[in-house]
Structure formats: structure tokens, C-alpha cells
Design a protein around this motif. Structure first.
Motif, short mmCIF file in Angstrom:
data_model
loop_
_atom_site.label_atom_id
_atom_site.label_comp_id
_atom_site.label_asym_id
_atom_site.label_seq_id
_atom_site.Cartn_x
_atom_site.Cartn_y
_atom_site.Cartn_z
N PRO A 1 0.93 -1.29 0.02
CA PRO A 1 0.25 0.36 -0.12
C PRO A 1 0.90 1.19 -0.30
CG PRO A 1 -0.88 -1.74 1.58
CD PRO A 1 0.30 -2.10 1.72
N TYR A 2 0.87 1.92 -0.70
CA TYR A 2 0.89 3.45 -1.22
C TYR A 2 1.37 4.18 0.49
CZ TYR A 2 -3.15 6.47 -0.64
OH TYR A 2 -3.28 6.85 -0.57
N PHE A 3 0.59 4.21 1.20
CA PHE A 3 0.68 4.86 2.30
C PHE A 3 1.71 4.48 3.10
CE2 PHE A 3 -2.96 1.70 2.26
CZ PHE A 3 -3.06 1.45 3.22
N LEU A 4 1.92 3.15 3.39
CA LEU A 4 3.08 2.71 4.31
C LEU A 4 4.89 3.57 3.33
CD1 LEU A 4 1.83 -0.72 4.67
CD2 LEU A 4 1.54 1.05 5.85
N SER A 5 5.33 3.69 5.20
CA SER A 5 6.71 4.36 5.11
C SER A 5 7.42 3.55 3.94
CB SER A 5 7.15 5.40 5.71
OG SER A 5 7.44 3.57 6.76
N ASN A 6 8.54 3.85 3.15
CA ASN A 6 9.81 3.19 2.21
C ASN A 6 10.30 1.97 4.10
OD1 ASN A 6 8.77 4.09 0.09
ND2 ASN A 6 10.04 6.09 0.68
N ILE A 7 10.26 2.92 5.01
CA ILE A 7 11.11 1.98 5.98
C ILE A 7 9.83 0.99 6.28
CG2 ILE A 7 12.72 3.71 6.33
CD1 ILE A 7 10.77 4.52 8.80
N SER A 8 8.57 0.87 6.22
CA SER A 8 7.72 -0.51 6.04
C SER A 8 8.66 -1.64 5.94
CB SER A 8 6.06 0.15 6.31
OG SER A 8 6.50 1.22 7.10
N GLU A 9 7.93 -1.93 6.53
CA GLU A 9 8.83 -4.29 6.01
C GLU A 9 7.01 -4.41 5.82
OE1 GLU A 9 10.60 -8.11 6.54
OE2 GLU A 9 10.82 -7.43 8.09
N ASN A 10 7.02 -4.85 4.78
CA ASN A 10 5.33 -5.49 4.20
C ASN A 10 5.61 -7.35 4.68
OD1 ASN A 10 2.68 -5.71 3.72
ND2 ASN A 10 3.48 -6.59 1.77
N ILE A 11 5.10 -7.98 5.65
CA ILE A 11 5.79 -9.26 6.53
C ILE A 11 5.39 -9.58 4.88
CG2 ILE A 11 5.27 -11.14 7.84
CD1 ILE A 11 6.52 -8.69 8.61
N ALA A 12 6.30 -10.67 4.65
CA ALA A 12 5.99 -11.85 3.20
C ALA A 12 4.12 -12.37 3.50
CB ALA A 12 7.07 -12.27 2.87
N LEU A 13 4.21 -13.00 4.21
CA LEU A 13 2.86 -13.83 4.33
C LEU A 13 2.13 -13.29 4.20
CD1 LEU A 13 1.99 -17.10 4.91
CD2 LEU A 13 1.67 -16.64 7.88
N SER A 14 1.12 -13.53 2.93
CA SER A 14 0.08 -13.29 2.77
C SER A 14 -1.23 -13.74 3.43
CB SER A 14 -0.04 -12.40 1.34
OG SER A 14 0.03 -13.78 0.61
N TRP A 15 -2.17 -13.00 3.49
CA TRP A 15 -3.67 -13.46 3.78
C TRP A 15 -4.45 -13.45 2.71
CZ3 TRP A 15 -4.85 -17.05 7.74
CH2 TRP A 15 -4.08 -17.11 9.35
N ILE A 16 -5.89 -14.37 2.60
CA ILE A 16 -6.43 -14.75 1.54
C ILE A 16 -7.80 -14.95 2.21
CG2 ILE A 16 -7.80 -15.17 -1.15
CD1 ILE A 16 -4.33 -15.47 -0.72
#
Length: 308
Positions: free
Chosen positions: A210-225
Motif C-alpha cells: 500500500p502506497y501509504f506505508l512508509s518506505n521503511i515499513s516492512e510488508n511481511i511476506a506471508l499474505s492472507w486471503i
């Protein structure tokens, strides 16, 4: 308030037969207002449960190797019993779930991440190809072509909710009529975490952080559906994950009901918000109790992840 209050009452009813002085619990506002007669502190049940958890931890370190599961399973609500009391600042004076757009990462972090205030970003996923490509047949083709449980990651999970399905493969074996929510067919709703790296790489070709998360935020790899038809989705609960999370609504509409922790029952309000296609809800599900309901219409499809 419903279930959070009921759970708090259930815990307090068990606080019996202890020699711990009353001063340790009688000063809590929630205890005074619930007014349980003969209330003492921790019950035998509580201590037995605590001993089981400790024993599980010790035995697993002594006898289990290779990352296998613990010998003694943690009770389903064990993590909720032992969670730390929450500071009510996260929900005090919060009377609604804000709906915002075109927000900078800096403002988002200051106003929502740091405060743990729930929010919906209305333009969060509007530009994602997933809005057009993700549907039942897409996921069926993808997950039938890979080993769903490849790698046997620790947190690889499948939630059947109130369906009869025992695995994701059974979900994709349902009839086309039921999958498409044809009249007269039984409704369904399931959720799962993707544990296959190949599938994950394909999924990420259809959406982005998501564009609103800062560049230093890590998007945890495991995705939920989460996917399914009209009716109740997840029951009122609080999660036991590491970080806050975002969940993008890609198809259908979902109503979220949020409740504060039980100890904040008399200081905070229950909230509701409707999330529609293209919108992303951001919520610390470890701190806010939450339940979902899918509205009539298209199959609801959401994808999300934790972020640090």
C-alpha cells in the motif's frame, strides 16, 4: 458491547480460592462495575492452564527438534487469557473509523500507526490489477497448480469458519454453482495464509505494498486471503500475530465491527465501518476485537498482510 464484556466476566468468575490480597484487583474500574460477589484472584483453573503452557514450552525445548509442533497444544483462547492488559488510550475518544484518501506516509504513520487508530484508505487499492483479476477461478487455478503447504511454515493456516471444508483443496472442489453463489446454494466463507513462495510471487504481480506505508515499513511476506459469500465472516475475536495489518477489499462488500479490549469496556465505544472494493482497512488486530460480515452481492475477496 457483547462478547468482550462476556469474556471479561467469564475470566473474573474464575478468580477464586486465592490468597492474593484484594488490593491487587479491586482498584480496577472494570472490576468495580461488574461487581462479582466473592471475587478473589486467580482460580485453580488459571494456574493449571499456566502450568500446562510452561510445561509445553519446557518439554518442547528438551525433546522436540526441527521446528515441529509442541507436545501439548496451547488452548485456543490461551493467548487471550495471558495477554497483557491494554492501555485504553488506543480507543478513548475514538467515535468512528476514519475514511481517508491521498494521505502521505508520514501523516499516516503519525495519525494511525503510532496511535493504533483503525482507518480505511478509500484509494488504497484502486490502481491494483487484482481488482479485475482476482476471483474464485483465479485462485482455484493457482492453488491447484502448486503445493499449497510447500515449506510447512509454522503459521500456515486454513480457517473453514462455519463451512464443512477441511482444507483449501476441498474449497476449490466445490461445485461451480455454489462457488458462484447461485440461488439455493449454501453460502460459504473461508480464509487461509499463502505458504507457497511460487504462488506468492504470482499474487504479488497483481498488487503492491500500500502506497501509504512508509518506505521503511516492512510488508511481511506471508499474505492472507479471505473469500466467501454473504453472511457472517469471522466471529468477534482478537488475533495473536506480531504486527498490525492491512486488508484490501477487492470484490464484494464487508462490514467490520470493532470492539475495544474488555478492560476498556466502560471507556471506549464499539465501532462499525463498511469496506468496499478498492478500499484498504488498517487495524491492529492484536488490540482491537473484530468481526466481519459479508453483504449481499458479489463474492467477497480480500488480501492482506502484517506490516512493521
Amino acid at each position: 458491547m457483547g462478547k468482550p464484556e462476556e469474556k471479561m466476566k467469564a475470566i473474573l468468575r474464575r478468580l477464586e480460592n486465592s490468597d492474593v490480597p484484594d488490593v491487587f484487583y479491586k482498584n480496577f474500574e472494570v472490576v468495580e462495575k461488574l461487581k462479582f460477589p466473592g471475587l478473589q484472584l486467580v482460580s485453580r483453573f488459571f494456574w493449571v492452564l499456566l502450568a500446562c503452557v510452561i510445561a509445553c514450552s519446557v518439554l518442547s525445548k528438551l525433546f522436540i527438534s526441527g521446528g515441529r509442533s509442541c507436545i501439548i497444544d496451547m488452548p485456543e483462547d490461551g493467548s487471550k487469557i495471558f495477554r497483557e492488559p491494554e492501555f485504553c488510550e488506543i480507543c478513548e475518544n475514538v467515535t468512528q473509523v476514519d475514511k481517508i484518501s491521498n494521505v502521505s506516509a508520514e501523516d499516516f504513520n503519525k495519525n494511525y500507526v503510532k496511535t493504533a487508530k483503525p482507518v480505511v484508505v478509500t484509494d488504497g487499492a484502486l490502481k491494483w490489477p487484482a481488482l479485475k483479476t482476482f476471483n474464485f477461478e483465479f485462485f482455484k487455478k493457482l492453488f491447484k497448480s502448486v503445493d499449497i503447504n510447500r515449506g510447512e511454515r509454522k503459521n500456515c493456516q486454513f480457517f473453514p469458519y462455519k463451512t464443512e471444508f477441511k482444507s483449501l483443496r476441498e474449497v476449490f472442489d466445490m461445485t461451480p454453482e455454489r462457488a458462484q453463489l447461485k440461488p439455493g446454494e449454501k453460502s460459504w466463507y473461508v480464509g487461509w495464509s499463502n505458504c507457497n513462495d511460487n504462488a506468492g510471487n504470482i499474487l504479488k504481480g497483481h498488487y503492491e505494498k500500500p502506497y501509504f506505508l512508509s518506505n521503511i515499513s516492512e510488508n511481511i511476506a506471508l499474505s492472507w486471503i479471505f473469500m466467501g459469500g454473504p453472511g457472517r465472516g469471522a466471529h468477534m475475536h482478537v488475533d495473536n500475530v506480531h504486527y498490525p495489518s492491512w486488508q484490501a477489499q477487492l470484490s464484494g462488500k464487508k462490514m467490520w465491527k470493532l470492539a475495544p479490549p474488555p478492560e476498556c469496556y466502560y471507556r471506549c465505544k464499539e465501532l462499525e465501518v463498511l469496506v468496499e472494493p478498492g478500499e484498504i482497512i488498517v487495524l491492529d488486530t492484536n488490540r482491537w476485537y473484530h468481526e466481519t460480515s459479508v453483504l449481499l452481492g458479489d463474492v467477497s475477496i480480500t488480501i492482506g498482510a502484517e506490516f512493521d
